[in-house]
Design a protein around this motif. Structure first.
Motif, PDB file in Angstrom:
ATOM      1  N   ARG A 251       0.838  -1.197   0.000  1.00 14.81           N
ATOM      2  CA  ARG A 251       0.000   0.000   0.000  1.00 14.81           C
ATOM      3  C   ARG A 251       0.876   1.253   0.000  1.00 14.81           C
ATOM      4  NH1 ARG A 251      -2.428  -0.535   4.622  1.00 14.81           N
ATOM      5  NH2 ARG A 251      -3.978  -2.005   3.833  1.00 14.81           N
TER       6      ARG A 251
ATOM      7  N   ILE B  52       2.307   1.908  -3.314  1.00 19.69           N
ATOM      8  CA  ILE B  52       1.341   2.497  -4.248  1.00 19.69           C
ATOM      9  C   ILE B  52       1.156   3.979  -3.944  1.00 19.69           C
ATOM     10  CG2 ILE B  52      -1.081   2.490  -4.974  1.00 19.69           C
ATOM     11  CD1 ILE B  52      -1.110  -0.533  -4.502  1.00 19.69           C
TER      12      ILE B  52
ATOM     13  N   ARG C 166      -1.538 -14.051  -0.273  1.00 18.03           N
ATOM     14  CA  ARG C 166      -2.910 -13.904  -0.778  1.00 18.03           C
ATOM     15  C   ARG C 166      -3.781 -13.109   0.197  1.00 18.03           C
ATOM     16  NH1 ARG C 166      -5.173 -16.325  -4.834  1.00 18.03           N
ATOM     17  NH2 ARG C 166      -7.177 -16.542  -3.795  1.00 18.03           N
ATOM     18  N   GLU C 167      -3.613 -13.370   1.481  1.00 17.52           N
ATOM     19  CA  GLU C 167      -4.405 -12.603   2.452  1.00 17.52           C
ATOM     20  C   GLU C 167      -4.068 -11.114   2.361  1.00 17.52           C
ATOM     21  OE1 GLU C 167      -3.937 -14.398   6.297  1.00 17.52           O
ATOM     22  OE2 GLU C 167      -4.821 -16.283   5.649  1.00 17.52           O
TER      23      GLU C 167
ATOM     24  N   LYS D 188      -5.788  -9.694  -0.682  1.00 22.55           N
ATOM     25  CA  LYS D 188      -7.234  -9.532  -0.500  1.00 22.55           C
ATOM     26  C   LYS D 188      -7.539  -8.268   0.279  1.00 22.55           C
ATOM     27  CE  LYS D 188      -7.882 -13.017  -2.872  1.00 22.55           C
ATOM     28  NZ  LYS D 188      -7.903 -12.658  -4.293  1.00 22.55           N
ATOM     29  N   ARG D 189      -6.659  -7.955   1.238  1.00 15.75           N
ATOM     30  CA  ARG D 189      -6.845  -6.705   1.978  1.00 15.75           C
ATOM     31  C   ARG D 189      -6.802  -5.517   1.022  1.00 15.75           C
ATOM     32  NH1 ARG D 189      -5.546  -7.079   7.784  1.00 15.75           N
ATOM     33  NH2 ARG D 189      -4.699  -9.129   8.263  1.00 15.75           N
TER      34      ARG D 189
ATOM     35  N   ALA E 270      -9.843  -5.245  -1.130  1.00 17.55           N
ATOM     36  CA  ALA E 270     -11.005  -4.717  -0.416  1.00 17.55           C
ATOM     37  C   ALA E 270     -11.004  -3.194  -0.435  1.00 17.55           C
ATOM     38  CB  ALA E 270     -11.013  -5.221   1.026  1.00 17.55           C
ATOM     39  N   GLN E 271      -9.835  -2.600  -0.589  1.00 17.07           N
ATOM     40  CA  GLN E 271      -9.745  -1.137  -0.649  1.00 17.07           C
ATOM     41  C   GLN E 271      -9.693  -0.645  -2.090  1.00 17.07           C
ATOM     42  OE1 GLN E 271      -6.210  -0.877   2.021  1.00 17.07           O
ATOM     43  NE2 GLN E 271      -7.524   0.429   3.265  1.00 17.07           N
TER      44      GLN E 271
ATOM     45  N   LEU F  80      -7.489  -1.091  -4.165  1.00 22.58           N
ATOM     46  CA  LEU F  80      -6.152  -0.637  -4.555  1.00 22.58           C
ATOM     47  C   LEU F  80      -5.575  -1.501  -5.659  1.00 22.58           C
ATOM     48  CD1 LEU F  80      -4.497   0.339  -1.159  1.00 22.58           C
ATOM     49  CD2 LEU F  80      -5.511   1.779  -2.904  1.00 22.58           C
TER      50      LEU F  80
ATOM     51  N   ARG G  17      -7.110 -13.574 -13.739  1.00 26.61           N
ATOM     52  CA  ARG G  17      -6.615 -14.950 -13.771  1.00 26.61           C
ATOM     53  C   ARG G  17      -5.997 -15.260 -15.119  1.00 26.61           C
ATOM     54  NH1 ARG G  17     -11.313 -18.625 -11.183  1.00 26.61           N
ATOM     55  NH2 ARG G  17      -9.801 -20.278 -11.527  1.00 26.61           N
TER      56      ARG G  17
ATOM     57  N   VAL H 291      -2.094  -2.700 -10.138  1.00 27.69           N
ATOM     58  CA  VAL H 291      -2.462  -1.506  -9.371  1.00 27.69           C
ATOM     59  C   VAL H 291      -3.685  -0.900 -10.039  1.00 27.69           C
ATOM     60  CG1 VAL H 291      -1.744   0.773  -8.595  1.00 27.69           C
ATOM     61  CG2 VAL H 291      -0.084  -1.094  -8.676  1.00 27.69           C
ATOM     62  N   ASN H 292      -4.703  -0.656  -9.246  1.00 32.47           N
ATOM     63  CA  ASN H 292      -5.975  -0.185  -9.788  1.00 32.47           C
ATOM     64  C   ASN H 292      -6.050   1.343  -9.728  1.00 32.47           C
ATOM     65  OD1 ASN H 292      -8.473  -0.742 -10.898  1.00 32.47           O
ATOM     66  ND2 ASN H 292      -9.495  -0.658  -8.911  1.00 32.47           N
ATOM     67  N   ARG H 293      -6.528   1.936 -10.793  1.00 28.32           N
ATOM     68  CA  ARG H 293      -6.821   3.382 -10.726  1.00 28.32           C
ATOM     69  C   ARG H 293      -8.083   3.548  -9.909  1.00 28.32           C
ATOM     70  NH1 ARG H 293      -5.540   5.871 -15.295  1.00 28.32           N
ATOM     71  NH2 ARG H 293      -4.342   7.427 -14.196  1.00 28.32           N
ATOM     72  N   LEU H 294      -7.967   4.212  -8.784  1.00 27.45           N
ATOM     73  CA  LEU H 294      -9.133   4.413  -7.923  1.00 27.45           C
ATOM     74  C   LEU H 294     -10.083   5.378  -8.619  1.00 27.45           C
ATOM     75  CD1 LEU H 294     -10.255   3.674  -5.124  1.00 27.45           C
ATOM     76  CD2 LEU H 294      -9.251   5.782  -4.280  1.00 27.45           C
TER      77      LEU H 294
ATOM     78  N   GLN I   6     -16.994   3.369  -1.354  1.00 25.77           N
ATOM     79  CA  GLN I   6     -16.323   3.166  -0.080  1.00 25.77           C
ATOM     80  C   GLN I   6     -16.743   4.223   0.934  1.00 25.77           C
ATOM     81  OE1 GLN I   6     -12.151   1.846  -2.037  1.00 25.77           O
ATOM     82  NE2 GLN I   6     -12.085   2.338   0.130  1.00 25.77           N
TER      83      GLN I   6
END
Lengths: 244, 244
Positions: free
Chosen positions: B20, B23, B52-53, B56-57, B60-61, B63, B68, B76-79, B87
């Motif tokens: 995080r 990023i 993986r955990e 997933k965190r 959930a945000q 980010l 697959r 990295v996701n563009r918010l 959110q």
DNA sequence: TCAATTTTCATTGTCAGACATTTAAAAGTC
DNA sequence: GACTTTTAAATGTCTGACAATGAAAATTGA
């Protein structure tokens, strides 16, 4: 709480949603203990790892907290103002940094929201809030302050103003707008001259807060916005000139 | 990106934080692909499940997003504004429902913020925004509307007002404040008489927006706030009386 | 040659089982 | 009764396996 067994992918997201909905709807209440991971995996008919991934998603949103040991487990978390602040600041910061938001746009939003607090803060602020504002102004007038420290003090000044309204919901909403601006502000180099100007405007705002004159606070904020935007624009132009 | 190997617990939280931070700092840029789960588990010296955990965190945000298949992975996701809206609404809703916020406090925050948009919206709103407001007013005046539908239309009306300011950052910040109020508003039973009053106030606000009179919009919003708070108070008192 | 099809394979998603660690309650001891 | 030890339930982590996916590469066919 049910999931769709027909779509075998994204099970952890489905489970997280099911539990999240249960929390939002009030089916699960604050401090209530969720079933253990083993029980949840049985209930949903998935493996424990899948359940764990779902729980981590919820933990990332501060919806649950976990405790190890016997009689431990996952508990519905009371979303505190502090947690909500943190999330909002992260989200707002990323939103601004990833979406090419113009400085003017962010600045306009921030000051518009802040002006909304001004009359309430002028009316209700405690001596403490005023003292904090004065202290930050003093810090900002110290020479040898780094730009980052100057900006941090700027944020603290405005936080005090917002908190003066005595409305935690308002403070929470504003936290994102004010704090998320800091990275943008940090990109500005503050000359001695511009710092002096800003300190002067802050002083005017604090004086208006002092005499509980909400309209004057608004006016001061308007001028500060105009000055900040102008400053940013001239610095950007300067950089563009030097760049070419 | 490093983690502290000395604390063997909460590894997934540490890894999530490391990524995080990368990023947020810009070390990882939008649409960049993260190393595969196997590579990350090697880099951090943990198992794949732990990685993986952590992912997933972040998912959930919003980010990161995952894909697959070969050449898939975590990106990295563009918010987007839409993600941020969602959110914020979730967070605001839970904050209000879990912290016994008084109706007046939430209402005050909401209308204060909305008044901040009023002058901008009066100045810049398009014909479209005005048309939406008029349409929602029409819907609100239809008899036989459920209380939920009335509240939903109310939200849509105010959304149009806010969006009229043409500042996406402002719209984003307001989304939480306006939408999070809806569950509280849904608890109010609107009599025919009170609906008529609200429609009247909405009409006054829309008229002020029509002639681009920001100050009149503010006045209208103030009256609407006063009326709403009064209505809620009388309903609460009524319920308390019947309850005893 | 080029378009359509099939194969390949890296990657995520899920599962099962194991062990380590923590922690509060229960049992035992003085 | 106060202190110590044991117990057991729960989370945290690891390993290894297989399924499902999907884009690139290889193959096929006209």
């Amino acid at each position: 709480m049910k999931i769709d067994p027909a779509s075998p992918a994204d099970l952890s997201a489905q489970i997280a949603k099911a539990i999240r909905d249960a929390i939002i709807s009030g089916e699960l209440i604050v401090d209530e203990r969720l079933p253990s991971e083993a029980e949840l995996s049985e209930q949903f008919g998935v493996s424990r790892s899948t359940v764990r991934e779902a729980l981590k998603r919820l933990a990332a949103q501060s919806l649950i907290r976990t405790q190890r040991g016997a009689f431990g487990g996952a508990f519905v978390n009371r979303l505190s103002y502090a947690d909500a602040y943190g999330q909002q600041i992260t989200t707002s910061t990323l939103l601004l940094s990833m979406n090419e938001v113009r400085f003017e746009t962010a600045c306009e939003a921030r000051f518009a929201l802040e002006r909304a607090c001004a009359p309430l803060s002028a009316e209700r602020r405690s001596a403490d809030h005023l003292a904090t504002m004065r202290a930050e102004i003093f810090r900002q007038s110290q020479p040898g302050l780094t730009d980052e420290a100057f900006c941090a003090s700027d944020v603290a000044f405005h936080r005090a103003l917002v908190d003066g309204a005595g409305n935690p919901v308002l403070s929470y909403q504003l936290a994102g707008a004010v704090e998320a601006m800091q990275p943008l502000m940090n990109m500005i180099t503050f000359s001695a001259r511009s710092r002096e100007q800003i300190v002067g405007l802050h002083t005017r705002i604090a004086d208006a807060i002092h005499v509980r004159d909400g309209a004057a606070v608004c006016t001061g904020l308007c001028e500060l916005e105009r000055y900040t935007v102008g400053l940013a624009r001239s610095i950007m132009e300067e950089r563009a000139r030097r760049g070419t």
